[in-house]
Design an enzyme around this catalytic site. Structure first.
Site, PDB file in Angstrom:
ATOM      1  N   ASN A  25       0.799  -1.232   0.000  1.00 25.84           N
ATOM      2  CA  ASN A  25       0.000   0.000   0.000  1.00 25.84           C
ATOM      3  C   ASN A  25       0.829   1.280   0.000  1.00 25.84           C
ATOM      4  OD1 ASN A  25       0.685  -0.578   2.662  1.00 25.84           O
ATOM      5  ND2 ASN A  25      -1.264   0.092   3.511  1.00 25.84           N
ATOM      6  N   GLY A  70       2.835  -5.582   7.133  1.00 26.94           N
ATOM      7  CA  GLY A  70       1.874  -6.301   6.293  1.00 26.94           C
ATOM      8  C   GLY A  70       0.732  -6.815   7.136  1.00 26.94           C
ATOM      9  N   SER A  71       0.123  -7.890   6.670  1.00 27.59           N
ATOM     10  CA  SER A  71      -1.063  -8.409   7.353  1.00 27.59           C
ATOM     11  C   SER A  71      -0.673  -9.157   8.634  1.00 27.59           C
ATOM     12  CB  SER A  71      -1.810  -9.349   6.416  1.00 27.59           C
ATOM     13  OG  SER A  71      -0.981 -10.445   6.102  1.00 27.59           O
ATOM     14  N   VAL A 101       0.348 -12.959   7.990  1.00 30.23           N
ATOM     15  CA  VAL A 101       1.720 -13.182   7.505  1.00 30.23           C
ATOM     16  C   VAL A 101       2.735 -12.726   8.564  1.00 30.23           C
ATOM     17  CG1 VAL A 101       3.388 -12.672   5.684  1.00 30.23           C
ATOM     18  CG2 VAL A 101       0.994 -13.010   5.085  1.00 30.23           C
ATOM     19  N   GLY A 102       2.383 -11.717   9.325  1.00 33.15           N
ATOM     20  CA  GLY A 102       3.275 -11.252  10.394  1.00 33.15           C
ATOM     21  C   GLY A 102       3.549 -12.373  11.399  1.00 33.15           C
ATOM     22  N   GLU A 153       4.684  -4.560  12.034  1.00 33.32           N
ATOM     23  CA  GLU A 153       3.693  -3.489  11.878  1.00 33.32           C
ATOM     24  C   GLU A 153       2.553  -4.101  11.080  1.00 33.32           C
ATOM     25  OE1 GLU A 153       3.970  -0.575  13.250  1.00 33.32           O
ATOM     26  OE2 GLU A 153       6.045  -0.705  13.883  1.00 33.32           O
ATOM     27  N   CYS A 211      -3.264   1.063   6.514  1.00 35.79           N
ATOM     28  CA  CYS A 211      -3.328   0.264   7.749  1.00 35.79           C
ATOM     29  C   CYS A 211      -4.077   1.013   8.841  1.00 35.79           C
ATOM     30  CB  CYS A 211      -1.925  -0.100   8.219  1.00 35.79           C
ATOM     31  SG  CYS A 211      -0.858   1.325   8.455  1.00 35.79           S
TER      32      CYS A 211
HETATM   33  P1  NAD Z   1       0.812  -9.104   3.184  1.00 37.92           P
HETATM   34  O1  NAD Z   1       0.965  -9.593   4.564  1.00 37.92           O
HETATM   35  O2  NAD Z   1       0.031  -9.922   2.239  1.00 37.92           O
HETATM   36  O3  NAD Z   1       2.236  -8.876   2.490  1.00 37.92           O
HETATM   37  C1  NAD Z   1       3.257  -8.080   3.086  1.00 37.92           C
HETATM   38  C2  NAD Z   1       4.613  -8.538   2.554  1.00 37.92           C
HETATM   39  O4  NAD Z   1       4.863  -9.873   3.027  1.00 37.92           O
HETATM   40  C3  NAD Z   1       4.714  -8.602   1.027  1.00 37.92           C
HETATM   41  O5  NAD Z   1       6.027  -8.247   0.644  1.00 37.92           O
HETATM   42  C4  NAD Z   1       4.488 -10.085   0.746  1.00 37.92           C
HETATM   43  O6  NAD Z   1       5.035 -10.506  -0.493  1.00 37.92           O
HETATM   44  C5  NAD Z   1       5.211 -10.714   1.929  1.00 37.92           C
HETATM   45  N1  NAD Z   1       4.801 -12.072   2.290  1.00 37.92           N
HETATM   46  C6  NAD Z   1       3.647 -12.711   1.999  1.00 37.92           C
HETATM   47  N2  NAD Z   1       3.659 -13.962   2.519  1.00 37.92           N
HETATM   48  C7  NAD Z   1       4.858 -14.115   3.168  1.00 37.92           C
HETATM   49  C8  NAD Z   1       5.461 -15.144   3.925  1.00 37.92           C
HETATM   50  N3  NAD Z   1       4.867 -16.314   4.105  1.00 37.92           N
HETATM   51  N4  NAD Z   1       6.673 -14.914   4.487  1.00 37.92           N
HETATM   52  C9  NAD Z   1       7.295 -13.710   4.336  1.00 37.92           C
HETATM   53  N5  NAD Z   1       6.779 -12.700   3.593  1.00 37.92           N
HETATM   54  C10 NAD Z   1       5.573 -12.889   3.029  1.00 37.92           C
HETATM   55  O7  NAD Z   1       0.201  -7.621   3.326  1.00 37.92           O
HETATM   56  P2  NAD Z   1      -0.295  -6.635   2.169  1.00 37.92           P
HETATM   57  O8  NAD Z   1      -1.557  -7.161   1.613  1.00 37.92           O
HETATM   58  O9  NAD Z   1       0.844  -6.282   1.271  1.00 37.92           O
HETATM   59  O10 NAD Z   1      -0.592  -5.307   3.029  1.00 37.92           O
HETATM   60  C11 NAD Z   1      -1.820  -5.053   3.618  1.00 37.92           C
HETATM   61  C12 NAD Z   1      -1.787  -5.336   5.104  1.00 37.92           C
HETATM   62  O11 NAD Z   1      -0.689  -4.665   5.687  1.00 37.92           O
HETATM   63  C13 NAD Z   1      -3.025  -4.796   5.799  1.00 37.92           C
HETATM   64  O12 NAD Z   1      -3.433  -5.710   6.783  1.00 37.92           O
HETATM   65  C14 NAD Z   1      -2.516  -3.510   6.447  1.00 37.92           C
HETATM   66  O13 NAD Z   1      -3.279  -3.099   7.559  1.00 37.92           O
HETATM   67  C15 NAD Z   1      -1.108  -3.879   6.801  1.00 37.92           C
HETATM   68  N6  NAD Z   1      -0.261  -2.707   6.926  1.00 37.92           N
HETATM   69  C16 NAD Z   1       0.198  -2.355   8.154  1.00 37.92           C
HETATM   70  C17 NAD Z   1       0.984  -1.206   8.310  1.00 37.92           C
HETATM   71  C18 NAD Z   1       1.483  -0.789   9.672  1.00 37.92           C
HETATM   72  O14 NAD Z   1       2.411   0.018   9.732  1.00 37.92           O
HETATM   73  N7  NAD Z   1       0.937  -1.304  10.762  1.00 37.92           N
HETATM   74  C19 NAD Z   1       1.320  -0.430   7.200  1.00 37.92           C
HETATM   75  C20 NAD Z   1       0.860  -0.823   5.944  1.00 37.92           C
HETATM   76  C21 NAD Z   1       0.074  -1.972   5.822  1.00 37.92           C
END
Ligand code: NAD
Length: 480
Positions: free
Chosen positions: A151, A227-228, A231-232, A249, A283
């Protein structure tokens, strides 16, 4: 476009690629390598060598290189913004704003890096230590894996890469799988500016293959993941195998509380900023609009009038407010979530429709607290979910009923009530009389509960990307 390992543009060793689609046109924009575990290993081992040389480069030289990088970003801003808009679908004006943030973020970290002072403990704080001098200093952790979501890829690149490099670490950047090209271009500019080729790597690929092998690599000392939540958690468990420090995050379902004495026009304007920016894919966007029953109809009427004025369309066209989500699949997911909110008791007042990857601005009201969206379901799109409440205590209870705890906000003219509401909210960031979508580089940003571990920002990231060393000089005091 290829990824960059050890200064070279390379394919993945197994020759597989990811297709990068322009979500607005639906056309293929480019392809990138889908890096294999072997490629990840090469990137991390190269970065480890880079760390051993970079850690001793004087800060003044590192700063000089990063300032050259910022000048190169300025020179290339049109291409970077266009790339970011085309691969993400974000309005071009918002892509320019994100490219502009690179200088703000990097300069903030550069200023702070010069002030990472250690401590000196006074002589004789404990009996027997009268001749002992104790010092602390900060050292880099080693290789930092930067896993970045779709995002705000550049903003999160700034938050992760700038402090890691300034503190003397090497970085392996893992861009989002949907839109990695702008970040490859930024890494290319870092190399052009003079960062040694061993010190910064960018590996592209999907999460389960590339991201997973990066998080599992034993030479990764620190993982900074945005990220989500799902996945986190996987990444945290992977990092634990090697005791890699992991900062998370994650997602959110922020409450936007409107009390009956609030300035409703202000709340509506902040809703536009805090829910519609980046097509609702933020997010810390306000995602649950808790509105006191007595002003709910007024808020909904004004909100709908304002939402109808938004221009929906081509991200590259001047004046577009809302364009499309990052993929058509993401839009289908939001479309299904809207249907579910309605099935669970919400009343659709505006929108709810989808065309390709575009979700039209949507408002659903009278959502019962039993609906999933009222607690844990994060909707990543331009959807305003209105949940009415009776008393201030009810609003706090609903706000805190979510497993997430990223940010929250309250609108009221009574400062005492405002303070007491934000004090009660179980979340990392709070805003009074503004949307929860507020993230400055200087402030620590991070969530409570399932929204993350640790905070990011100029004030705090250096703590995560450095280790503290103590140096004790025994018997240093003697009579002369
Ligand atoms: P995502 O978790 O799908 O992907 C994030 C990253 O992780 C990408 O680079 C992806 O390729 C990688 N990834 C996916 N699977 C993985 C794995 N098994 N191991 C390691 N890496 C992997 O998230 P998204 O859809 O890109 O982003 C949206 C989410 O992120 C929403 O939930 C949003 O709230 C959150 N977000 C949080 C913040 C914050 O600062 N708290 C900021 C931006 C987005």
């Amino acid at each position: 476009m290829k990824m960059i390992v050890n200064g070279k543009f390379v394919d993945s060793s197994d020759k597989t690629v990811l297709e990068i689609v322009n979500p607005y046109t639906g056309k293929l924009y480019d392809t990138v390598p889908n890096a294999s575990p072997k490629d990840v290993d090469l990137a991390v081992t190269t970065a480890h060598k880079g760390y051993l040389m970079w850690k001793d480069v004087p800060l003044v030289e590192k700063v000089g290189i990063l300032k050259k990088f910022l000048d190169l970003v300025d020179k290339n801003k049109d291409d970077l913004a266009l790339t970011l808009s085309c691969e993400t679908g974000k309005p071009l004006s918002q892509a320019y704003a994100e490219i502009g943030n690179i200088r703000i973020g990097f300069e903030g970290f550069i200023e702070k890096a010069k002030h990472l002072y250690g401590n000196v403990v006074p002589f004789g704080t404990e009996a027997g230590q009268e001749k002992t001098l104790q010092l602390t200093l900060r050292e880099p952790v080693g290789v930092v894996a930067c896993i970045i979501p779709f995002n705000f890829p550049c903003d999160l690149f700034d938050q992760k890469v700038a402090p890691a490099l300034l503190a003397g670490n090497a970085v392996v950047v893992k861009p989002p799988h949907q839109n990695p090209i702008t970040l490859i271009k930024l890494v290319e500019l870092l190399l052009k500016a003079g960062v040694p080729k061993e010190v910064v790597q960018v590996i592209t690929g999907d999460g389960p293959k590339t991201g997973n092998s990066l998080a599992c690599h034993p030479l990764v000392n620190n993982i900074t993941f945005t990220g989500s939540t799902a996945v986190g958690i996987i990444t945290y468990l992977n990092g634990a195998k090697n005791l890699s420090h992991t900062a998370l995050e994650l997602g959110g379902n922020d409450a936007f509380i409107v009390l009956e004495d609030a300035d409703i026009d202000l709340a509506v304007e902040e809703m536009i900023w805090g829910r519609m920016y980046n097509n609702g894919q933020v997010c810390c966007a306000s995602k649950r609009f808790l509105v006191q029953e007595t002003v709910k109809d007024q808020f909904v009427k004004k909100a709908v009038e304002r939402l109808k004025k938004l221009k929906v369309g081509d991200p590259l066209k001047k004046g577009t407010d809302i364009s499309c989500l990052v993929t058509e699949a993401a839009a289908i997911r939001v479309e299904n979530q809207i249907k579910k909110v309605i099935e669970q008791g919400g009343k659709l007042v505006l929108g709810g429709n989808r065309k390709g990857a575009t979700i039209y601005p949507t408002l659903i009201t009278d959502i019962p607290t039993s609906a999933d969206v009222a607690t844990d379901e994060e909707i990543f799109g331009p959807v305003v979910s209105v949940i009415p409440f009776k008393t201030v205590a009810d609003a706090i209870k609903i706000a805190n009923s979510s497993k997430f705890g990223l940010s929250g906000c309250v609108f009221t003219k009574d400062v005492t009530t405002a303070f007491n509401v934000v004090k009660q909210l179980e979340c990392g960031g709070t805003v009074i009389n503004g949307a929860s979508f507020h993230r400055s580089f200087e402030m620590p940003f991070g969530g409570y509960k399932f929204s993350g571990i640790g905070t990011e920002g100029v004030m705090s990231t250096f703590d995560a990307v450095t280790k503290v060393k103590t140096i004790t000089l025994k018997n240093i005091l003697k009579p002369i």
